[in-house]
Design a protein around this motif. Structure first.
Motif, PDB file in Angstrom:
ATOM      1  N   ASP A 213    -121.576  76.322 -15.748  1.00  0.00           N
ATOM      2  CA  ASP A 213    -120.815  75.153 -15.320  1.00  0.00           C
ATOM      3  C   ASP A 213    -121.368  73.993 -16.139  1.00  0.00           C
ATOM      4  OD1 ASP A 213    -119.850  72.868 -14.055  1.00  0.00           O
ATOM      5  OD2 ASP A 213    -120.016  73.718 -12.048  1.00  0.00           O
ATOM      6  N   THR A 214    -120.682  73.685 -17.223  1.00  0.00           N
ATOM      7  CA  THR A 214    -121.224  72.737 -18.190  1.00  0.00           C
ATOM      8  C   THR A 214    -120.739  71.328 -17.882  1.00  0.00           C
ATOM      9  OG1 THR A 214    -119.372  73.167 -19.681  1.00  0.00           O
ATOM     10  CG2 THR A 214    -121.357  74.480 -19.993  1.00  0.00           C
TER      11      THR A 214
ATOM     12  N   THR B 178    -116.868  63.165 -23.259  1.00  0.00           N
ATOM     13  CA  THR B 178    -116.411  62.854 -24.621  1.00  0.00           C
ATOM     14  C   THR B 178    -117.529  62.154 -25.404  1.00  0.00           C
ATOM     15  OG1 THR B 178    -114.178  62.581 -23.772  1.00  0.00           O
ATOM     16  CG2 THR B 178    -114.646  61.595 -25.918  1.00  0.00           C
TER      17      THR B 178
ATOM     18  N   ASP C  11    -121.059  58.630 -13.845  1.00  0.00           N
ATOM     19  CA  ASP C  11    -120.811  59.619 -12.794  1.00  0.00           C
ATOM     20  C   ASP C  11    -121.824  59.454 -11.669  1.00  0.00           C
ATOM     21  OD1 ASP C  11    -118.634  61.196 -13.796  1.00  0.00           O
ATOM     22  OD2 ASP C  11    -120.008  61.990 -15.308  1.00  0.00           O
TER      23      ASP C  11
ATOM     24  N   ARG D  91    -116.487  60.306 -10.860  1.00  0.00           N
ATOM     25  CA  ARG D  91    -116.643  59.037 -11.569  1.00  0.00           C
ATOM     26  C   ARG D  91    -116.940  57.910 -10.583  1.00  0.00           C
ATOM     27  NH1 ARG D  91    -117.610  59.344 -16.427  1.00  0.00           N
ATOM     28  NH2 ARG D  91    -116.792  57.258 -16.706  1.00  0.00           N
TER      29      ARG D  91
ATOM     30  N   ARG E 122    -109.626  62.448 -18.434  1.00  0.00           N
ATOM     31  CA  ARG E 122    -109.857  61.114 -17.902  1.00  0.00           C
ATOM     32  C   ARG E 122    -108.667  60.193 -18.127  1.00  0.00           C
ATOM     33  NH1 ARG E 122    -115.549  60.407 -20.651  1.00  0.00           N
ATOM     34  NH2 ARG E 122    -115.244  58.198 -20.291  1.00  0.00           N
TER      35      ARG E 122
HETATM   36  C1  WTA Z   1    -116.414  65.148 -15.432  1.00  0.00           C
HETATM   37  C2  WTA Z   1    -115.082  66.553 -20.695  1.00  0.00           C
HETATM   38  C3  WTA Z   1    -118.387  68.071 -12.764  1.00  0.00           C
HETATM   39  C4  WTA Z   1    -117.414  64.006 -15.258  1.00  0.00           C
HETATM   40  C5  WTA Z   1    -116.152  67.458 -21.287  1.00  0.00           C
HETATM   41  C6  WTA Z   1    -117.495  63.437 -16.655  1.00  0.00           C
HETATM   42  C7  WTA Z   1    -117.619  67.244 -14.757  1.00  0.00           C
HETATM   43  C8  WTA Z   1    -116.070  63.577 -17.142  1.00  0.00           C
HETATM   44  C9  WTA Z   1    -118.054  68.425 -15.421  1.00  0.00           C
HETATM   45  C10 WTA Z   1    -115.998  63.653 -18.630  1.00  0.00           C
HETATM   46  C11 WTA Z   1    -118.673  69.446 -14.637  1.00  0.00           C
HETATM   47  C12 WTA Z   1    -117.177  67.070 -16.875  1.00  0.00           C
HETATM   48  N1  WTA Z   1    -118.820  69.214 -13.314  1.00  0.00           N
HETATM   49  N2  WTA Z   1    -117.787  67.084 -13.444  1.00  0.00           N
HETATM   50  N3  WTA Z   1    -119.092  70.599 -15.164  1.00  0.00           N
HETATM   51  N4  WTA Z   1    -117.756  68.272 -16.732  1.00  0.00           N
HETATM   52  N5  WTA Z   1    -117.069  66.445 -15.692  1.00  0.00           N
HETATM   53  O1  WTA Z   1    -114.864  62.868 -21.329  1.00  0.00           O
HETATM   54  O2  WTA Z   1    -116.887  63.068 -14.362  1.00  0.00           O
HETATM   55  O3  WTA Z   1    -112.956  64.426 -20.749  1.00  0.00           O
HETATM   56  O4  WTA Z   1    -117.916  62.098 -16.703  1.00  0.00           O
HETATM   57  O5  WTA Z   1    -115.281  65.260 -21.134  1.00  0.00           O
HETATM   58  O6  WTA Z   1    -115.616  64.798 -16.552  1.00  0.00           O
HETATM   59  O7  WTA Z   1    -114.689  63.940 -19.070  1.00  0.00           O
HETATM   60  P1  WTA Z   1    -114.385  64.074 -20.623  1.00  0.00           P
END
Ligand code: WTA
Length: 679
Positions: free
Chosen positions: A433-434, A438, A534, A549, A560
């Motif tokens: 669970d990564t 961005t 976050d 967020r 987002r």
């Molecule tokens: C959320 C996507 C929970 C988080 C790679 C972050 C997550 C935003 C997770 C970034 C996860 C991303 N568990 N929340 N494994 N991965 N998020 O920029 O709120 O599209 O700040 O990047 O997604 O979204 P972005």
């Protein structure tokens, strides 16, 4: 099941108490451990803060450098960190040329078109080499593209997208890929912001069974860029089908070029990869923020590629012999790092799928996995929820075997996690669970799949070399095991971190560093913790649970969307006086925007206005931003100073108690709105 506090709709402040029960842990299967790239727990020791920043040499050495660096971390431009300073390298060389020796006839990409009757297309490393060279030669010699130029690419999931990206990288040009589903207007605004004079697009592509006219968006993009003071001088159009053109958009002489024609003089032409400084920008990726304007996150060459390669190798466990399929779109950061750059830097075979997972039915992903013998699978909770709902027994009908699966983009509910694990992973595949963004270029938190047990609903500890910390709003550290949510921050820089917001360095500092920086003059990384935006809690075992967020950004299906962006898009409709967007829970997408509007005096409520608003959002942002509902209300609930109380609206949308509303200027309105929404 743990209580639902990971639901973003309930998170409005960092400091909420979280009462969630510990989930049972799952241990990686021995067959996975036996073949894993990283099984050595000592990596965490090697990447401890005592060994920082020197530790990141281990990632950089996964790459081929034209010139070795002299300074591993240059802090002089704090907090714009420069990694591997003095080093030079080329990204397309690292992703293509250097693999030719061993893998020239191995698939780099396998493209699966959405129509099932259409044959897959395999592109070997050798073919990729030829095609990227020809395209780069054409960009350079016909369009004058050179290192540092920004190029906007607005394309769907077809192989010509990574070919275009890699050709830019070969020349040292900075690509800015805009998600294909975004509107032409959104594309044009991003093109203008980045100062792109060239737009690369395609005539059409398949999505959910229809051949969509995509080229039409290029005309809108050119106009939108112009309105913002930019100028797209040339539009290069790929064709979905050879010698065919599937678009209503008329070709403008001088401005428009078909790639097939433009390429003709460059048959088998080679271009020497340009050795770029490690800290030169590789690409921009626009993402939503708290104000209306999307932010162009600028990523570096050496640091970014080293980080994408290292994390793809250790966390995704990619070997050159694996067949890896990430079902994300290249138009998002996940696709950049973990469809294109990470996998290719490792010489892997990366599967590209054109369409939507449920087309023509929810068995499609499993048929693709069986047919290509995919063994590493990567997707987002929203897709997992959709597939689970549409056909919970479907995966069992197919003969595929994953060793490894990823989830990314938003919190995953433990129930959904368990389905993914037992039914899709067949109890054998590990799950990572990564958690990342961005801005961060690559993973911030995850379990190391052969080292740590998995915990449903939680990402893991910080990655090797990533040292997270949770601060309360006063900047005091919230200890592990304390069930209070706080601001998720990272203590130290890492090579994948973005360098700035293109054209707005002040906003970069304000948004990501100002909150917890104590000395704006400091040139020491220790003084610049990175603020993710976050909310999170850390369990006693060091695993993080991300709650969502804390700014005005709605994470829809892992993407987002800025609430302000949506509100501005709505306000272009003449009849509207005020608009407020709130996040509402959705079973499949996790969270969706819901829109409240009030009308100008004298305007009558009508279905037509609702439709106009939805259309405005589609045109200004894209279908992805469609609200779940549009509620036309007599007035917004407001504070005495006139601020719209979005929190109250969010409670109404999510059928929660609205709490204390005695301080509102128009408390009666709340009752009226509840009647409209909840009737
Ligand atoms: C959320 C996507 C929970 C988080 C790679 C972050 C997550 C935003 C997770 C970034 C996860 C991303 N568990 N929340 N494994 N991965 N998020 O920029 O709120 O599209 O700040 O990047 O997604 O979204 P972005």
């Amino acid at each position: 099941m743990a209580n639902n506090k990971n639901d973003q709709t309930s998170v409005s402040e960092a400091q909420i108490a979280v009462h969630w029960q510990e989930e049972e842990k799952f241990h990686p299967h021995h067959s996975f451990i036996a073949q894993a790239n990283m099984t050595d727990e000592a990596i965490y020791e090697r990447f401890s803060l005592d060994n920082f920043p020197e530790c990141y040499r281990e990632y950089a050495e996964l790459l081929d450098w034209d010139k070795y660096w002299h300074t591993i971390l240059d802090e002089s431009q704090a907090p714009s960190w420069q990694w591997f300073k003095g080093g030079k390298l080329n990204v397309s060389y690292n992703c293509i040329d250097r693999h030719l020796k061993d893998f020239k006839n191995k698939a780099a990409f396998i493209w699966v078109p959405e129509p099932e009757a259409e044959a897959n297309i395999t592109i070997t490393y050798q073919e990729l080499y030829i095609r990227v060279n020809e395209f780069a030669a054409m960009l350079r010699d016909q369009f004058g593209v050179k290192a540092g130029d920004r190029i906007t690419i607005h394309m769907p999931m077809i192989p010509e997208l990574p070919i275009s990206m890699l050709a830019c990288a070969r020349l040292g040009a900075v690509h800015s890929v805009v998600f294909g589903g975004f509107s032409g207007k959104a594309c044009g605004e991003r093109a203008a912001d980045s100062g792109s004079e060239l737009l690369i697009t395609i005539d059409a592509y398949y999505r959910n069974g229809t051949l969509l006219d995509h080229r039409i968006k290029a005309d809108e993009a050119v106009a939108a860029a112009k309105a913002e003071g930019g100028e797209i001088k040339a539009v290069l159009t790929w064709q979905r089908f050879k010698d065919q053109y599937h678009s209503k958009s008329r070709i403008k002489k001088g401005r428009d070029h078909f790639v097939a024609d433009a390429l003709r003089p460059y048959n088998r032409k080679k271009v020497d990869p340009v050795a770029m400084p490690s800290e030169a920008p590789l690409f921009l990726m626009y993402t939503s923020g708290t104000t209306g304007k999307p932010k162009g996150c600028q990523h570096s060459t050496g640091g970014y590629l080293a980080y994408a390669a290292g994390t793809a190798k250790f966390v995704q466990d990619i070997h050159p012999t694996d067949v890896y399929w990430c079902m994300a779109d290249i138009g998002w950061i996940t696709g950049h790092s973990y469809i294109v750059y990470g996998p290719l830097a490792l010489g892997a075979t990366s599967v590209l799928y054109e369409g939507v997972p449920g087309c023509p039915d929810s068995g499609r992903p499993w048929r693709i996995a069986e047919q290509l013998n995919v063994n590493i699978f990567h997707t987002a909770p929203t897709t997992i929820r959709m597939l689970r709902k549409a056909g919970p027994e479907e995966p069992a009908k197919y003969n595929f075997n994953f060793k490894h699966m990823t989830t990314v983009g938003e919190p995953i509910e433990p129930e959904v996690w368990r389905w993914y694990y037992h039914v899709v992973g067949k109890g054998k595949a590990v799950i990572v669970d990564t958690y990342w963004q961005t801005e961060t270029g690559g993973f911030l938190c995850s379990t190391m799949p052969a080292i740590h047990p998995m915990k449903p609903g939680s990402t893991g500890p910080g990655m090797p070399g990533i040292h997270p910390v949770i601060y309360d709003d006063e900047g005091k550290e919230v200890e592990r095991g304390n069930p209070v949510a706080g601001n998720m921050c990272i203590r130290n820089p890492w090579p994948g971190a973005f360098q700035t917001i293109y054209g707005d360095h002040d906003r970069f500092i304000d948004t990501y560093f100002a909150k917890f920086n104590k000395d704006p003059q400091s040139k020491r990384w220790q003084d610049w913790p990175y603020f993710t935006g976050d909310a999170a809690v850390a369990a006693a075992d060091g695993y993080y649970r991300i709650l969502g967020r804390i700014d005005d950004v709605i994470n829809v299906a892992g993407h987002r969307l800025g609430t302000k962006e949506l509100e501005s898009a709505t306000m272009v409709v003449d009849e509207i006086a005020e608009a407020a967007v709130v996040p509402v829970h959705d079973d499949i997408k996790g969270v969706m925007p819901e829109l409240y509007i009030s009308l100008k005096p004298g305007v009558k409520k009508s279905k037509a206005i609702e439709e106009k608003v939805i259309k405005a959002i589609e045109v200004n942002i894209g279908k992805i931003a469609r609200p779940k509902h549009v509620w036309i209300v007599p007035d917004m609930p407001k504070t005495r100073s006139g601020k719209i109380m979005r929190r109250v609206l969010a409670s109404i949308s999510n059928r929660r108690d609205v709490g204390d509303i005695t301080t509102l200027a128009n408390g009666d309105m709340v009752k009226e709105i509840i009647e409209i929404v909840q009737e």
